[in-house]
Design a protein around this motif. Structure first.
Motif, short mmCIF file in Angstrom:
data_model
loop_
_atom_site.label_atom_id
_atom_site.label_comp_id
_atom_site.label_asym_id
_atom_site.label_seq_id
_atom_site.Cartn_x
_atom_site.Cartn_y
_atom_site.Cartn_z
N PHE A 19 0.91 -1.24 -0.04
CA PHE A 19 -0.10 0.02 0.02
C PHE A 19 0.63 1.29 -0.05
O PHE A 19 0.74 2.21 -0.73
CB PHE A 19 -1.02 0.05 1.43
N TRP A 20 1.80 1.35 0.82
CA TRP A 20 2.68 2.53 0.96
C TRP A 20 3.41 2.75 -0.18
O TRP A 20 3.79 3.83 -0.72
CB TRP A 20 3.34 2.64 2.19
N PHE A 21 4.07 1.52 -0.94
CA PHE A 21 4.80 1.61 -2.04
C PHE A 21 4.02 2.45 -3.15
O PHE A 21 4.24 3.24 -3.81
CB PHE A 21 5.27 0.40 -2.49
N MET A 22 2.64 1.84 -3.27
CA MET A 22 1.74 2.27 -4.21
C MET A 22 1.28 3.71 -4.02
O MET A 22 1.19 4.59 -4.90
CB MET A 22 0.69 1.36 -4.40
N ALA A 23 0.93 4.01 -2.88
CA ALA A 23 0.72 5.18 -2.40
C ALA A 23 1.80 6.58 -2.71
O ALA A 23 1.28 7.65 -2.92
CB ALA A 23 0.43 5.56 -0.83
N ALA A 24 2.97 6.37 -3.00
CA ALA A 24 4.09 7.12 -3.18
C ALA A 24 4.02 7.47 -4.66
O ALA A 24 4.23 8.55 -5.04
CB ALA A 24 5.44 6.58 -2.91
N ALA A 25 3.54 6.59 -5.45
CA ALA A 25 3.62 6.74 -7.04
C ALA A 25 2.70 8.05 -7.37
O ALA A 25 3.23 8.87 -8.04
CB ALA A 25 2.90 5.57 -7.63
N PRO A 26 1.26 8.16 -6.95
CA PRO A 26 0.56 9.33 -7.22
C PRO A 26 1.30 10.87 -6.67
O PRO A 26 1.09 11.68 -7.24
CB PRO A 26 -0.99 9.15 -6.81
#
Length: 120
Positions: A51-58
């Motif tokens: 989740f946190w890895f993906m949250a960094a993308a946007p």
């Protein structure tokens, strides 16, 4: 403004981050989706990491978009601020996770700092 500006590169890092995240974390992301998203991510573990890895993308993409606006408007103070924060974040991230992509953040940060001070 060059299309290959620091803001452009930061947006690119955001997109790459999303693609890498989907590839690396496909199993935990699928588990989150199967559980219906709501209350499906604990504080620790594979799902939290995904989740946190993906949250960094946007966040990276949006930061790049805002930096591009600062570049096009000639807002040198914003470019220097972004460059400073990106450089420090990238250096710390690279120190604690040398095999990560934080080196790219360092490069974008330094580029933004240079661009923000060059036109004074």
């Amino acid at each position: 403004m060059s299309p290959r500006s620091p803001g452009w590169w930061l947006q690119g890092l955001g997109l790459v981050h999303a693609v890498v995240g989907v590839v690396l974390y496909r199993k935990p992301l699928a588990q989150i989706a199967r559980d219906g998203l709501i209350h499906s991510v604990p504080d620790l573990g594979d799902r939290a990491t995904a989740f946190w890895f993906m949250a960094a993308a946007p966040t990276l993409w949006l930061s790049g978009r805002l930096l591009r606006s600062a570049e096009s408007l000639g807002d040198l103070a914003a470019q220097r601020a972004a460059g400073g924060v990106l450089t420090v974040t990238g250096v710390v991230g690279s120190a604690v996770m040398p095999a990560s992509g934080f080196w790219g953040v360092v490069a974008v940060g330094i580029s933004s700092l240079r661009r923000g001070t060059r036109r004074r």
